[in-house]
Design a protein around this motif. Structure first.
Motif, PDB file in Angstrom:
ATOM      1  N   ASP A   1       0.853  -1.182   0.000  1.00 11.14           N
ATOM      2  CA  ASP A   1       0.000   0.000   0.000  1.00 11.14           C
ATOM      3  C   ASP A   1       0.891   1.234   0.000  1.00 11.14           C
ATOM      4  O   ASP A   1       1.799   1.340   0.843  1.00 11.14           O
ATOM      5  N   ILE A   2       0.628   2.125  -0.956  1.00 12.64           N
ATOM      6  CA  ILE A   2       1.405   3.358  -1.091  1.00 12.64           C
ATOM      7  C   ILE A   2       0.452   4.533  -1.255  1.00 12.64           C
ATOM      8  O   ILE A   2      -0.739   4.347  -1.518  1.00 12.64           O
ATOM      9  N   THR A   3       0.991   5.736  -1.140  1.00 14.99           N
ATOM     10  CA  THR A   3       0.194   6.924  -1.400  1.00 14.99           C
ATOM     11  C   THR A   3       0.320   7.298  -2.873  1.00 14.99           C
ATOM     12  O   THR A   3       1.164   6.779  -3.600  1.00 14.99           O
TER      13      THR A   3
ATOM     14  N   THR B   1       5.146   7.777  -8.407  1.00 14.95           N
ATOM     15  CA  THR B   1       4.891   7.661  -9.842  1.00 14.95           C
ATOM     16  C   THR B   1       4.743   6.183 -10.198  1.00 14.95           C
ATOM     17  O   THR B   1       5.096   5.298  -9.410  1.00 14.95           O
ATOM     18  N   LYS B   2       4.268   5.916 -11.391  1.00 10.98           N
ATOM     19  CA  LYS B   2       4.134   4.541 -11.874  1.00 10.98           C
ATOM     20  C   LYS B   2       5.498   3.856 -11.909  1.00 10.98           C
ATOM     21  O   LYS B   2       5.635   2.688 -11.548  1.00 10.98           O
ATOM     22  N   GLU B   3       6.530   4.590 -12.332  1.00  9.40           N
ATOM     23  CA  GLU B   3       7.887   4.035 -12.407  1.00  9.40           C
ATOM     24  C   GLU B   3       8.432   3.719 -11.022  1.00  9.40           C
ATOM     25  O   GLU B   3       9.073   2.691 -10.816  1.00  9.40           O
ATOM     26  N   GLU B   4       8.200   4.618 -10.065  1.00  3.39           N
ATOM     27  CA  GLU B   4       8.650   4.370  -8.695  1.00  3.39           C
ATOM     28  C   GLU B   4       7.942   3.156  -8.108  1.00  3.39           C
ATOM     29  O   GLU B   4       8.563   2.332  -7.425  1.00  3.39           O
ATOM     30  N   ALA B   5       6.647   3.033  -8.369  1.00  4.16           N
ATOM     31  CA  ALA B   5       5.888   1.891  -7.851  1.00  4.16           C
ATOM     32  C   ALA B   5       6.421   0.581  -8.423  1.00  4.16           C
ATOM     33  O   ALA B   5       6.568  -0.403  -7.701  1.00  4.16           O
ATOM     34  N   LYS B   6       6.729   0.561  -9.708  1.00  4.20           N
ATOM     35  CA  LYS B   6       7.284  -0.648 -10.327  1.00  4.20           C
ATOM     36  C   LYS B   6       8.619  -1.021  -9.703  1.00  4.20           C
ATOM     37  O   LYS B   6       8.863  -2.182  -9.371  1.00  4.20           O
TER      38      LYS B   6
END
Length: 129
Positions: free
Chosen positions: A7-9, A13-18
């Motif tokens: 779970d993130i806020t 970004t999409k790249e950071e989440a990946k």
């Protein structure tokens, strides 16, 4: 297996989440000794007011980049879990500049009969895995 819920806020970004998911997975493979294709992850984004992770009176603040990582797994050695925590936080700090104070990790252990990977079968119990 393990099943990892992150779970993130919306600050990510999409790249950071990946990259975050990749870091967690690689550490699951390394510390919990599972095959690389044993990747089960669920990512959920929240507005800041929907992800409340206080400090348990430890005296620190979390930023908008706070993360909750939940690992559902068969029994794991305590040292493997401690190494997992330390290395996940170290790599997230190094690769994404995330403060260790922003990372909450929980491991939930269960048994072989608690898993069905497909077709309504218990693959650990019936000997397929």
């Amino acid at each position: 297996m393990p099943l990892v819920r992150v779970d993130i806020t919306t600050a990510y970004t999409k790249e950071e989440a990946k990259l975050l998911l990749d870091v967690v997975h690689q550490n699951v493979v390394t510390w919990f000794k599972v095959p690389d294709r044993d990747r089960y992850q669920v990512l959920t984004r929240h507005s800041e007011d929907e992800l409340i992770l206080e400090d348990t009176n430890l005296g620190f603040e979390r930023s908008s980049k706070r993360i909750s990582i939940q690992v559902f797994s068969r029994k794991r050695d305590d040292q493997a879990k401690l190494d997992f925590y330390k290395n996940v936080v170290g790599e997230l700090s190094e690769k994404l500049e995330i403060s260790g104070k922003d990372v909450l990790i929980s491991v939930f252990e269960n048994g072989d009969a608690d898993w069905s990977f497909a077709d309504g079968e218990g693959q650990f119990v019936n000997g397929v895995l």
